[in-house]
Design a protein around this motif. Structure first.
Motif, mmCIF file in Angstrom:
data_model
loop_
_atom_site.group_PDB
_atom_site.id
_atom_site.type_symbol
_atom_site.label_atom_id
_atom_site.label_comp_id
_atom_site.label_asym_id
_atom_site.label_seq_id
_atom_site.Cartn_x
_atom_site.Cartn_y
_atom_site.Cartn_z
ATOM 1 N N ARG A 79 0.831 -1.207 0.000
ATOM 2 C CA ARG A 79 0.000 0.000 0.000
ATOM 3 C C ARG A 79 0.856 1.245 0.000
ATOM 4 O O ARG A 79 0.496 2.257 -0.562
ATOM 5 N N VAL A 80 2.007 1.178 0.683
ATOM 6 C CA VAL A 80 2.913 2.322 0.764
ATOM 7 C C VAL A 80 4.332 1.792 0.919
ATOM 8 O O VAL A 80 4.549 0.731 1.497
ATOM 9 N N LEU A 81 5.286 2.534 0.378
ATOM 10 C CA LEU A 81 6.696 2.165 0.471
ATOM 11 C C LEU A 81 7.419 3.205 1.319
ATOM 12 O O LEU A 81 7.258 4.402 1.104
ATOM 13 N N LEU A 82 8.196 2.747 2.269
ATOM 14 C CA LEU A 82 8.904 3.634 3.193
ATOM 15 C C LEU A 82 10.309 3.899 2.682
ATOM 16 O O LEU A 82 11.066 2.972 2.387
ATOM 17 N N ARG B 134 3.588 2.679 -6.599
ATOM 18 C CA ARG B 134 2.980 2.752 -5.259
ATOM 19 C C ARG B 134 3.317 4.083 -4.615
ATOM 20 O O ARG B 134 4.262 4.761 -5.002
ATOM 21 N N GLN B 135 2.556 4.465 -3.606
ATOM 22 C CA GLN B 135 2.818 5.688 -2.866
ATOM 23 C C GLN B 135 4.053 5.511 -1.989
ATOM 24 O O GLN B 135 4.301 4.433 -1.445
ATOM 25 N N ILE B 136 4.816 6.589 -1.846
ATOM 26 C CA ILE B 136 6.047 6.575 -1.064
ATOM 27 C C ILE B 136 5.865 7.475 0.156
ATOM 28 O O ILE B 136 5.349 8.582 0.032
ATOM 29 N N LEU B 137 6.291 6.986 1.304
ATOM 30 C CA LEU B 137 6.373 7.814 2.494
ATOM 31 C C LEU B 137 7.846 8.078 2.732
ATOM 32 O O LEU B 137 8.604 7.166 3.080
ATOM 33 N N LEU B 138 8.266 9.326 2.494
ATOM 34 C CA LEU B 138 9.650 9.721 2.727
ATOM 35 C C LEU B 138 9.764 10.331 4.109
ATOM 36 O O LEU B 138 9.047 11.281 4.438
ATOM 37 N N LYS C 72 7.354 14.196 14.476
ATOM 38 C CA LYS C 72 6.635 12.961 14.781
ATOM 39 C C LYS C 72 5.142 13.060 14.499
ATOM 40 O O LYS C 72 4.516 12.099 14.059
ATOM 41 N N ASP C 73 4.561 14.240 14.725
ATOM 42 C CA ASP C 73 3.129 14.404 14.459
ATOM 43 C C ASP C 73 2.815 14.252 12.975
ATOM 44 O O ASP C 73 1.831 13.616 12.610
ATOM 45 N N LYS D 25 0.568 11.462 11.068
ATOM 46 C CA LYS D 25 -0.518 11.893 10.180
ATOM 47 C C LYS D 25 -0.365 11.243 8.803
ATOM 48 O O LYS D 25 -1.338 10.764 8.226
ATOM 49 N N ASN D 26 0.842 11.247 8.271
ATOM 50 C CA ASN D 26 1.078 10.680 6.949
ATOM 51 C C ASN D 26 0.850 9.182 6.911
ATOM 52 O O ASN D 26 0.366 8.655 5.914
ATOM 53 N N ILE D 27 1.189 8.512 8.004
ATOM 54 C CA ILE D 27 0.942 7.050 8.063
ATOM 55 C C ILE D 27 -0.552 6.823 8.075
ATOM 56 O O ILE D 27 -1.086 5.992 7.395
#
Length: 81
Positions: free
Chosen positions: A16-19, A44-48, A74-75, A79-81
């Motif tokens: 679902r998401v790639l870190l 896929r969506q990336i969380l940087l 951290k907030d 939120k992004n997760i």
């Protein structure tokens, strides 16, 4: 444990998401890992988690391929997760 490259690609394409994490060592703003290009190719969506004004963040923003958070925020990470 170790996962063969072909299997890793299958996992990327079904996630679902790639870190993508960029550490604060050396010049993190100029760091663009090879992994980002594989992630982009997966569609896929990336969380940087890295410098929001860095080169990797610029690529993610220009390609509209994910979300970005500074490691100290951290907030925003939550939120992004």
């Amino acid at each position: 444990g170790y996962v063969p490259h072909e299997e890793a690609i299958v996992h990327q394409k079904t996630s679902r998401v790639l870190l993508l994490v960029i550490n604060k060592t050396g010049n993190p703003k100029g760091m663009v890992t090879g992994k980002i290009f594989g992630y982009l190719a997966s569609g896929r969506q990336i969380l940087l988690i890295g410098p929001p004004d860095g080169d990797a963040a610029k690529i993610i923003t220009k390609t509209n391929s994910g979300l970005i958070a500074d490691p100290s925020d951290k907030d925003l990470i939550k939120k992004n997760i």
